[in-house]
Design an enzyme around this catalytic site. Structure first.
Site, PDB file in Angstrom:
ATOM      1  CB  SER A  52      -0.914   0.013   1.239  1.00 20.89           C
ATOM      2  OG  SER A  52      -0.137  -0.039   2.430  1.00 20.89           O
ATOM      3  CB  SER A  53       3.963   2.106   1.412  1.00 19.48           C
ATOM      4  OG  SER A  53       4.867   1.092   0.980  1.00 19.48           O
ATOM      5  CE1 TYR A  56      -0.409   2.303 -12.300  1.00 21.18           C
ATOM      6  CE2 TYR A  56       1.807   1.408 -12.402  1.00 21.18           C
ATOM      7  CZ  TYR A  56       0.786   2.142 -12.969  1.00 21.18           C
ATOM      8  OH  TYR A  56       0.962   2.727 -14.196  1.00 21.18           O
ATOM      9  CD  GLU A  78       7.932   1.499   2.632  1.00 17.94           C
ATOM     10  OE1 GLU A  78       9.127   1.869   2.621  1.00 17.94           O
ATOM     11  OE2 GLU A  78       7.296   1.248   1.592  1.00 17.94           O
ATOM     12  CB  ALA A 114       2.920  -8.763   2.375  1.00 24.86           C
ATOM     13  CE1 TYR A 241       8.284  -5.900 -15.770  1.00 26.84           C
ATOM     14  CE2 TYR A 241       6.450  -6.755 -17.060  1.00 26.84           C
ATOM     15  CZ  TYR A 241       6.953  -6.284 -15.872  1.00 26.84           C
ATOM     16  OH  TYR A 241       6.135  -6.206 -14.775  1.00 26.84           O
ATOM     17  CE  LYS A 250       4.435  -8.355 -13.018  1.00 23.68           C
ATOM     18  NZ  LYS A 250       3.859  -7.877 -11.741  1.00 23.68           N
TER      19      LYS A 250
END
Length: 402
Positions: A52-53, A56, A78, A114, A241, A250
């Protein structure tokens, strides 16, 4: 008190300190950029944003709070202020919590790993005790160099490598005096278990573990929806990528979405999707060879027509909440990158890419914008901030509001 004047010191695109006031002002700007709420009144849905920090994930948090009126939990990892300042994400989280509180949103921020089950337990307990034992939305936006498997204890590390053969691409760097240089950089191909390691970190395993963990606690509401944020990008960057080790991760993330979507649809009438976002300057993207050059050229072509992350996440929240229809491609992905991959845009960027050298780059890419965007990641180059004034760096982690 730990007040001091903070000047930007960097090694390439990595800055050693962050500016608290700049980070706060940046969060304020993002909040102000969100259109009026799509629906007014009532208690907002309960959401969990993992990552969340920054990037996106930060945009998802702010757009959810300002546009949808979510309440719930943000999870990030963090560093606190110590000898150096706190990380930029530390200060952005404090600023986001302040705005949430001022607007009456009950948002709790947790700092930790997380990937670990300890964090999942903490989130589950908070959902039960504070938010009525139900979760309506989960946004997954995690970019990390490594992950420890909670079951085996094995540590996996992600790598940025092409698959099959070495890949040489142009890349943008700045010399010690700040002058731009376009150089060729060659990256060795994946070897051994590089692909499997990267998939274990950046694929869908942890996202699925979160869903299973919360479902086993009966914490997912009827109609629960979840989105994992992803990226496809240009053919110019595909070899490193989308066709490289990160691309394999991905692809696994998207396969996980299809599995989860079927499962949630049967059990809760819910949905799981990947959201393919467009290019932006983030702390993660600047580490990828060629991406800095590509984004600078893209900005040179489009200028202000580029859609910032906050605008893209407003669109995602509108689709997830039903304010707009869920618009999926033929692989059931939400596509927020169509403006970037428009053939006319890509042709123009490709022409500039072919012509880009150290001598020509200033006329092809918006380098002032790019440099400012990199600095803004750390709270610098933010209008309205006086960088000659000493600021308090010892900002506390936001306590839950009562």
């Amino acid at each position: 008190m730990s007040e001091r004047v903070i000047t930007p010191k960097n090694r390439g695109f990595l800055f050693l300190d962050s500016h608290p006031d700049g980070c706060r002002q940046l969060v304020d700007e993002m909040w102000q950029a969100v259109p009026a709420p799509a629906a007014a009144g009532g208690e907002g849905p309960v959401a969990l944003v993992i990552g969340s920090s920054a990037g996106y994930g930060l945009a998802a948090t702010i757009a959810g709070l300002a546009r949808v009126g979510i309440r719930g939990i943000g999870v990030c990892f963090e560093k606190a202020p110590a000898r150096r300042t706190g990380t930029a994400g530390w200060y952005r989280t404090a600023a986001t919590a302040r705005l949430a509180r001022e607007h009456g949103r009950d948002m709790v921020f947790l700092n930790g790993d997380a990937f670990g089950d300890t964090m999942k337990e903490q989130v589950a307990d908070l959902l039960t005790e504070r938010f009525g034992g139900r979760l309506d939305y989960l946004i997954y936006s995690v970019a990390a160099p490594r992950r420890t498997d909670p079951d085996s204890g094995d540590v996996y590390s992600s790598v940025l490598k092409p698959v099959g053969s070495p890949h040489t691409t142009k890349t943008l760097v700045f010399d010690e005096h700040g002058a731009p240089e376009v150089k060729d950089v060659t990256t060795a191909p994946a070897e051994g278990d590089d692909i499997e390691q990267t998939v274990a970190v950046m694929g869908g395993a942890d996202w699925e573990r979160w869903i299973t963990f919360l479902a086993d606690r009966s914490l997912l509401a009827d109609g629960f929806a979840t989105a994992a944020l992803s990226y496809i990008g240009s053919p110019l960057t595909a070899a490193i990528y989308r066709q490289g080790t990160i691309g394999a991760a991905k692809a696994h993330l998207e396969a996980t979405a299809r599995t989860l979507d079927e499962r949630l649809g049967k059990t809760l009438g819910g949905r799981a999707v990947t959201s393919v976002n467009a290019a932006a300057v983030t702390q993660s993207s600047t580490a990828i060879p060629g991406i800095a050059l590509y984004v600078g050229l893209l900005r040179g072509v489009l200028g202000d027509a580029m859609t910032a992350p906050i605008g893209q996440l407003v669109e995602l929240w509108d689709q997830l909440t039903g304010a707009r229809p869920l618009d999926l491609d033929d692989e059931d992905r939400v596509r927020l990158d169509t403006w970037e991959l428009d053939p006319a845009v890509q042709n123009a960027v490709s022409e500039r890419w072919s012509s880009a050298t150290s001598d020509t780059i200033t006329g092809l890419a918006d380098l002032d914008w790019f440099s400012d965007e990199v600095r803004r990641l750390y709270g610098f180059s933010v209008p309205g901030v006086d960088y000659t004034v000493a600021v308090e760096t010892d900002v506390p982690w936001p306590a839950p509001t009562i």
